[in-house]
Enzyme design. Structure first.
Site, PDB file in Angstrom:
ATOM      1  N   SER A 154       0.876  -1.175   0.000  1.00 56.01           N
ATOM      2  CA  SER A 154       0.000   0.000   0.000  1.00 56.01           C
ATOM      3  C   SER A 154       0.909   1.219   0.000  1.00 56.01           C
ATOM      4  O   SER A 154       2.136   1.094  -0.061  1.00 56.01           O
ATOM      5  CB  SER A 154      -0.911   0.010   1.226  1.00 56.01           C
ATOM      6  OG  SER A 154      -0.145   0.269   2.404  1.00 56.01           O
ATOM      7  N   HIS A 191      -2.217 -10.173  -6.161  1.00 48.63           N
ATOM      8  CA  HIS A 191      -1.796  -8.973  -6.906  1.00 48.63           C
ATOM      9  C   HIS A 191      -1.508  -7.810  -5.975  1.00 48.63           C
ATOM     10  O   HIS A 191      -1.225  -6.696  -6.431  1.00 48.63           O
ATOM     11  CB  HIS A 191      -2.847  -8.583  -7.937  1.00 48.63           C
ATOM     12  CG  HIS A 191      -3.993  -7.762  -7.421  1.00 48.63           C
ATOM     13  ND1 HIS A 191      -4.705  -8.088  -6.287  1.00 48.63           N
ATOM     14  CD2 HIS A 191      -4.553  -6.610  -7.896  1.00 48.63           C
ATOM     15  CE1 HIS A 191      -5.650  -7.173  -6.096  1.00 48.63           C
ATOM     16  NE2 HIS A 191      -5.579  -6.269  -7.047  1.00 48.63           N
TER      17      HIS A 191
END
Length: 477
Positions: free
Chosen positions: A369, A391
């Site tokens: 992130s 992913h």
């Protein structure tokens, strides 16, 4: 009188070869006094079993044409036994994502499935879902952002540039990228790439949207798309590089508005052709590979794959050119796509919706992130996962929940602690909205080997969703 929409709801495919005949026969019969309720019930049965009406004076011609056009039926007959599938990890796994995987494996075309550890609920197939099918392609199992992908470039600049040349790095990202819905380069700034010289006329959607696609070439969308500089940590010789810490550029984006238009058009078409699918499976409607629609979608999907790759190539080319830098290595991969592959001795179409190809020796990128590391990985070719891995980290909190429960101060403190400068981004993309990437990677250790770790330092994303400001404090604050 019955409309084409009503006929479709009763199970008659919205097919230009079929619908005019259906409208004519049905409405003529109704105008001559046929019972409306009985006609509707007959049409429901005919859609499932056209042979029962071959000799019917009113519906016989329609029944024979339907049977000829759809010899395998236009409806839905679930498998007697669901196709096998396997789940990796149980990290904040939603029951609804598991149900979506189960539903997908009940399709008559399904061969096998897999659910990655970053999985969460999507449309039809869960995000993080992998599905192999026979002789068909499912537009929504590819995803709305066709060919969404990753690209990482290792620069020939020293990693100390993150400190000593930070302003130059920020300027390169700010001036050479565009983010958000409608983001584009126009006029003299329009990007040039050979992908725009390809034949865009093989699909009605790409043909009409070629100019829009050209304007958006080299840009990124909203949501979780990003461009960022960071540190790439290599602990062993990989990518032709010696161990050490390198400056790297990482991007995440897809096929922009044109890819979304392709997905929307052919998903709608697939649903029209499979009207008998139950509501929970409507977004898993498929196109036969041998059909005109199937061939058109496959052509468009492949073109969108090359277009998405061109987007990344141009982002990296222009950012590096402004810095006067060169790429000494790079890695890239799709994670919203369908591939024709060999598994279990047969040729199948493997859909990876939010999943990364992980064939034996294949390199890929699994991001975290804005405040968590990503990883360069090498696939182990695990057949049980259809040679796939996650992913990314996967959402643990919806966008709306993030806006309601997170605030600016908490996210800023988290990013500062992790050494990340956010140039722009939405609160819905805060690190707290995602699963722990380290737990996700541990759950798929039998799918990939980790070759390198990427630590984000300068991150640029779209300012937010739906026109929201970059941050939104908790209500009442």
């Amino acid at each position: 009188m019955i409309s084409a929409t009503e006929l479709n709801q009763l199970g008659i495919p919205h097919d230009a070869r079929l619908m005019p005949l259906a409208l004519r026969h049905v409405n003529v019969a109704l105008s001559q006094g046929a019972d409306d309720a009985a006609m509707r019930e007959n049409l429901r049965v005919l859609a499932r079993t056209p042979s029962a009406f071959f000799t019917d004076a009113t519906l016989g011609e329609l029944a024979m044409l339907l049977a000829a056009l759809y010899p395998d039926g236009s409806g839905y007959t679930p498998r007697e036994t669901p196709a096998p599938w396997r789940q990796w990890g149980d990290i904040h796994m939603e029951d609804s994502a598991i149900r979506q995987m189960e539903n997908a494996c009940a399709l008559p075309i399904a061969v096998r499935g897999a659910l990655m550890p970053d999985a969460h609920t999507g449309y039809g197939l869960p995000i993080g879902g992998v599905l192999a099918v026979k002789d068909a392609v499912i537009p929504y199992a590819v995803g709305v952002d066709i060919a969404c992908r990753m690209r990482l470039s290792v620069l020939d600049m020293p990693v100390s540039a993150l400190e000593h040349n930070r302003d130059a790095l920020i300027s390169a990202i700010e001036t050479e990228t565009r983010f958000g819905v409608g983001a584009a380069f126009d006029g003299a700034s329009r990007r040039q790439h050979a992908v725009m010289d390809e034949d865009w006329s093989g699909c009605r959607v790409t043909q009409t949207l070629k100019d829009k696609a050209w304007k958006q070439l080299g840009s990124s969308g909203g949501g979780n798309h990003f461009v960022e500089f960071g540190e790439l940590h290599l602990h062993s010789p990989v990518l032709g590089l010696t161990p050490g810490v390198y400056l790297a550029l990482l991007s995440h984006s897809g096929s922009r508005g044109t890819g979304e238009a392709v997905a929307t058009h052919y998903s709608k078409r697939a649903m029209e052709l499979r009207p008998q699918l139950p509501q929970e499976l409507r977004h898993l409607a498929w196109l036969d590979m041998a059909s005109e629609d199937g061939r058109e979608y496959w052509y468009a999907m492949q073109l969108m794959g090359r277009y998405a790759a061109a987007n990344h190539e141009l982002i990296h080319r222009h950012v590096l050119a402004q810095l006067g830098a060169e790429a000494i290595a790079h890695v890239e991969n799709h994670h919203n796509f369908a591939w024709e592959e060999e598994h279990d001795g047969e040729t199948v179409i493997v859909h990876r919706k939010g999943a990364t190809p992980a064939g034996k020796g294949v390199l890929g990128i699994v991001p975290g992130s804005m405040g968590a590391p990503g990883f360069v990985v090498q696939g182990k070719g695990n057949g049980a996962s259809l040679a796939s891995c996650s992913h990314g980290a996967g959402r643990v909190m919806s966008r709306s929940a993030a806006f309601k429960t997170l605030d600016r101060a908490a996210v800023e403190a988290c990013l500062k602690e992790r050494g990340v400068q956010l140039l722009s981004g939405g609160l819905d993309e805060a690190p707290m909205a995602y699963k722990d990437i380290h737990e996700v990677m541990a759950a798929q250790s039998d799918l990939v080997d980790i070759l390198a770790r990427f630590e984000p330092r300068l991150v640029k994303m779209a300012p937010g969703t739906g026109g929201r400001r970059m941050w939104k404090k908790k209500r009442g604050k």
